[in-house]
Write an enzyme that holds these catalytic residues in place. Sequence first.
Site, mmCIF file in Angstrom:
data_model
loop_
_atom_site.group_PDB
_atom_site.id
_atom_site.type_symbol
_atom_site.label_atom_id
_atom_site.label_comp_id
_atom_site.label_asym_id
_atom_site.label_seq_id
_atom_site.Cartn_x
_atom_site.Cartn_y
_atom_site.Cartn_z
ATOM 1 N N ARG A 279 0.933 -1.050 -0.029
ATOM 2 C CA ARG A 279 -0.058 0.200 0.106
ATOM 3 C C ARG A 279 0.788 1.330 0.003
ATOM 4 O O ARG A 279 0.417 2.509 -0.057
ATOM 5 C CB ARG A 279 -0.995 -0.042 1.168
ATOM 6 C CG ARG A 279 -2.463 -0.208 1.031
ATOM 7 C CD ARG A 279 -3.130 -0.215 2.211
ATOM 8 N NE ARG A 279 -4.466 -0.073 2.034
ATOM 9 C CZ ARG A 279 -5.325 -1.218 2.244
ATOM 10 N NH1 ARG A 279 -4.891 -2.258 2.527
ATOM 11 N NH2 ARG A 279 -6.636 -0.986 2.267
ATOM 12 N N ARG B 276 -18.411 -3.045 8.532
ATOM 13 C CA ARG B 276 -16.960 -2.685 9.242
ATOM 14 C C ARG B 276 -17.095 -1.335 9.797
ATOM 15 O O ARG B 276 -17.327 -0.361 9.181
ATOM 16 C CB ARG B 276 -15.809 -2.937 8.056
ATOM 17 C CG ARG B 276 -15.280 -4.180 7.734
ATOM 18 C CD ARG B 276 -14.576 -4.210 6.529
ATOM 19 N NE ARG B 276 -13.556 -3.456 6.407
ATOM 20 C CZ ARG B 276 -12.541 -3.573 5.629
ATOM 21 N NH1 ARG B 276 -12.693 -4.420 4.558
ATOM 22 N NH2 ARG B 276 -11.691 -2.471 5.383
#
Length: 213
Positions: free
Chosen positions: A88, A160
Amino acid sequence: MKIVMLGAPGAGKGTQAKMIAEQYQIPHVSTGDIFRANIKNGTDLGKEAKSYMDKGELVPDELTVRILLDRVAQEDCKNGYVLDGFPRTIPQANVLDEELTKLGDKIDFAINVEVPDENIVKRMGGRRACVACGATYHIEHVPPKKEGICDKCGEALILRDDDKEETVKNRLNVYHEMTQPLIDFYNGKGVLKEVDGTVDPSVVFENIKKILG
Ligand code: ADP
Ligand code: AMP
């Protein structure tokens, strides 16, 4: 076959990575799933990761790289894997690259799943996840057979914590700043492939299969 999935949060990396893993019989390795499993089990790693995840920020490279390298060193990753959510950052990609080079190996494909930001926030509000087995659904686009229950393992599905609108906006900013440069990184290595992530998941997968052969 070693594959990296690129794309914004919510682009459908996990959805496609699971299909690739099944089709090509290689493990699906998601750093996000590893962190969530640790949060669920109350480990120290989970506590540390959660403090970043809840704000939509990245877990520090040092910690994330260690977790990932441990995972891909396991026996089941010997013949390949599909990485979802890693790398990332450029430093993460460099470490992965260096470790693979030491083994005389490399990433074969980096698949960028393209979805415009406008679609992402809407998608994330509808995402439902199973923390028990990692399966992902969408209340409109990919609904479970029974509302709120995982088709695969029967556990309750959750929204989430980091899929709340404000957090998603921050995750998108972090994506553009820290992760998008990886598109150029893998393009420079000649392994970048782009797919349109706005079409039906099964169509996205057909296009990925054409790339992977
Ligand atoms: P990522 O792993 O990139 O964060 P997910 O695979 O979890 O993304 O997908 C995000 C949400 O969008 C999930 O609710 C998923 O079911 C849904 N989704 C995935 N692919 C598509 C698609 N092609 N069209 C519509 N919704 C999708
Ligand atoms: P994901 O499940 O891939 O959407 O990841 C959820 C969250 O976990 C991210 O928003 C980050 O906080 C953290 N995370 C997952 N993978 C990484 C990574 N490679 N580097 C840093 N943080 C990560």
